[in-house]
Design a protein around this motif. Structure first.
Motif, mmCIF file in Angstrom:
data_model
loop_
_atom_site.group_PDB
_atom_site.id
_atom_site.type_symbol
_atom_site.label_atom_id
_atom_site.label_comp_id
_atom_site.label_asym_id
_atom_site.label_seq_id
_atom_site.Cartn_x
_atom_site.Cartn_y
_atom_site.Cartn_z
ATOM 1 N N LEU A 78 0.808 -1.212 0.000
ATOM 2 C CA LEU A 78 0.000 0.000 0.000
ATOM 3 C C LEU A 78 0.842 1.262 0.000
ATOM 4 N N GLY A 79 2.155 1.139 0.028
ATOM 5 C CA GLY A 79 3.025 2.281 -0.151
ATOM 6 C C GLY A 79 3.379 3.048 1.103
ATOM 7 N N ASN A 80 3.268 2.437 2.283
ATOM 8 C CA ASN A 80 3.584 3.217 3.480
ATOM 9 C C ASN A 80 4.972 2.900 4.013
ATOM 10 N N CYS A 81 5.726 2.045 3.328
ATOM 11 C CA CYS A 81 7.122 1.749 3.650
ATOM 12 C C CYS A 81 7.325 1.307 5.095
ATOM 13 N N GLY A 82 6.422 0.534 5.627
ATOM 14 C CA GLY A 82 6.599 -0.022 6.957
ATOM 15 C C GLY A 82 6.282 0.940 8.083
ATOM 16 N N ASN A 83 5.587 2.030 7.817
ATOM 17 C CA ASN A 83 5.223 2.994 8.859
ATOM 18 C C ASN A 83 4.486 2.265 9.979
ATOM 19 N N PRO A 84 5.007 2.291 11.215
ATOM 20 C CA PRO A 84 4.366 1.556 12.309
ATOM 21 C C PRO A 84 3.006 2.120 12.699
ATOM 22 N N HIS A 85 2.656 3.310 12.216
ATOM 23 C CA HIS A 85 1.383 3.925 12.545
ATOM 24 C C HIS A 85 0.331 3.663 11.484
ATOM 25 N N PHE A 86 0.697 2.908 10.453
ATOM 26 C CA PHE A 86 -0.198 2.609 9.348
ATOM 27 C C PHE A 86 -1.498 1.993 9.851
ATOM 28 N N GLY A 87 -2.605 2.610 9.497
ATOM 29 C CA GLY A 87 -3.910 2.061 9.821
ATOM 30 C C GLY A 87 -4.308 2.175 11.278
ATOM 31 N N LYS A 88 -3.563 2.921 12.067
ATOM 32 C CA LYS A 88 -3.852 3.032 13.492
ATOM 33 C C LYS A 88 -4.124 4.484 13.851
ATOM 34 N N ASP A 89 -4.932 4.646 14.858
ATOM 35 C CA ASP A 89 -5.073 5.973 15.446
ATOM 36 C C ASP A 89 -3.964 6.067 16.465
ATOM 37 N N LEU A 90 -3.244 7.145 16.438
ATOM 38 C CA LEU A 90 -2.089 7.292 17.306
ATOM 39 C C LEU A 90 -2.415 7.873 18.666
ATOM 40 N N ASN A 91 -3.659 8.076 18.979
ATOM 41 C CA ASN A 91 -3.961 8.833 20.184
ATOM 42 C C ASN A 91 -3.102 8.433 21.348
ATOM 43 N N GLY A 92 -3.301 7.369 22.035
ATOM 44 C CA GLY A 92 -2.445 6.906 23.115
ATOM 45 C C GLY A 92 -1.763 8.008 23.903
ATOM 46 N N GLY A 93 -2.451 9.085 24.212
ATOM 47 C CA GLY A 93 -1.879 10.156 24.998
ATOM 48 C C GLY A 93 -1.250 11.269 24.184
ATOM 49 N N ILE A 94 -1.079 11.073 22.898
ATOM 50 C CA ILE A 94 -0.496 12.107 22.052
ATOM 51 C C ILE A 94 -1.639 12.948 21.486
ATOM 52 N N PRO A 95 -1.668 14.248 21.774
ATOM 53 C CA PRO A 95 -2.760 15.065 21.233
ATOM 54 C C PRO A 95 -2.666 15.204 19.715
ATOM 55 N N MET A 96 -3.766 14.962 19.060
ATOM 56 C CA MET A 96 -3.838 15.082 17.598
ATOM 57 C C MET A 96 -4.501 16.414 17.285
ATOM 58 N N ASN A 97 -3.739 17.480 17.338
ATOM 59 C CA ASN A 97 -4.346 18.797 17.157
ATOM 60 C C ASN A 97 -3.764 19.573 15.985
ATOM 61 N N HIS A 98 -3.196 18.851 15.023
ATOM 62 C CA HIS A 98 -2.661 19.489 13.826
ATOM 63 C C HIS A 98 -3.430 18.961 12.617
ATOM 64 N N PRO A 99 -3.780 19.848 11.680
ATOM 65 C CA PRO A 99 -4.622 19.432 10.549
ATOM 66 C C PRO A 99 -3.878 18.659 9.474
ATOM 67 N N CYS A 100 -4.583 17.700 8.919
ATOM 68 C CA CYS A 100 -4.103 16.981 7.739
ATOM 69 C C CYS A 100 -4.148 17.954 6.565
ATOM 70 N N PRO A 101 -3.109 17.988 5.723
ATOM 71 C CA PRO A 101 -3.111 18.915 4.585
ATOM 72 C C PRO A 101 -4.162 18.566 3.528
ATOM 73 N N CYS A 102 -4.667 17.351 3.550
ATOM 74 C CA CYS A 102 -5.658 16.942 2.556
ATOM 75 C C CYS A 102 -7.089 17.208 3.021
ATOM 76 N N CYS A 103 -7.493 16.635 4.159
ATOM 77 C CA CYS A 103 -8.885 16.731 4.602
ATOM 78 C C CYS A 103 -9.114 17.790 5.672
ATOM 79 N N SER A 104 -8.049 18.338 6.225
ATOM 80 C CA SER A 104 -8.083 19.366 7.279
ATOM 81 C C SER A 104 -8.541 18.857 8.641
ATOM 82 N N CYS A 105 -8.769 17.565 8.779
ATOM 83 C CA CYS A 105 -9.136 17.029 10.089
ATOM 84 C C CYS A 105 -7.918 17.065 11.008
ATOM 85 N N LEU A 106 -8.159 17.212 12.281
ATOM 86 C CA LEU A 106 -7.072 17.313 13.261
ATOM 87 C C LEU A 106 -6.588 15.915 13.632
ATOM 88 N N THR A 107 -5.807 15.325 12.741
ATOM 89 C CA THR A 107 -5.358 13.943 12.908
ATOM 90 C C THR A 107 -3.843 13.798 12.981
#
Length: 109
Positions: free
Chosen positions: A10-39
């Motif tokens: 799928l082209g993610n080159c082994g990214n360990p975060h592939f397909g996962k929500d990274l929350n686990g205590g890390i605030p996701m408060n920066h926007p995605c450049p594509c959809c603008s969601c705070l992910t």
């Protein structure tokens, strides 16, 4: 297939975060450049190879502008990915099975 095989296919080159929500205590408060969601856990210029779970855009820190083809995203441009997201809810049609709706706290006002 192993998870690693699937991730490379799928082209993610082994990214360990592939397909996962990274929350686990890390605030996701920066926007995605594509959809603008705070992910994103960090600003887009620092989010190396991070994949947005809402639109599946893989952040490309080497992208020179929104009309430049992105190697990380199978050659589509950020502007095309944005249009695709508005049209059918993913950066490209092939990623549609992997996206999810934004959580309430991810919606960017």
């Amino acid at each position: 297939e192993s998870a690693l095989t699937v991730s490379f296919a799928l082209g993610n080159c082994g990214n360990p975060h592939f397909g996962k929500d990274l929350n686990g205590g890390i605030p996701m408060n920066h926007p995605c450049p594509c959809c603008s969601c705070l992910t994103f856990p960090v600003p887009e210029e620092e989010a190396i190879a991070y994949i947005c779970p809402v639109c599946y855009w893989e952040n490309d820190v080497f992208l020179g502008g929104p009309d430049e083809a992105s190697d990380e995203n199978h050659g589509i441009t950020l502007n095309k990915a944005r249009a695709n997201f508005q049209k059918f809810g993913a950066c490209c049609i092939e990623m549609l099975p992997y996206v999810r709706p934004p959580k309430q706290e991810e919606k960017n006002p």
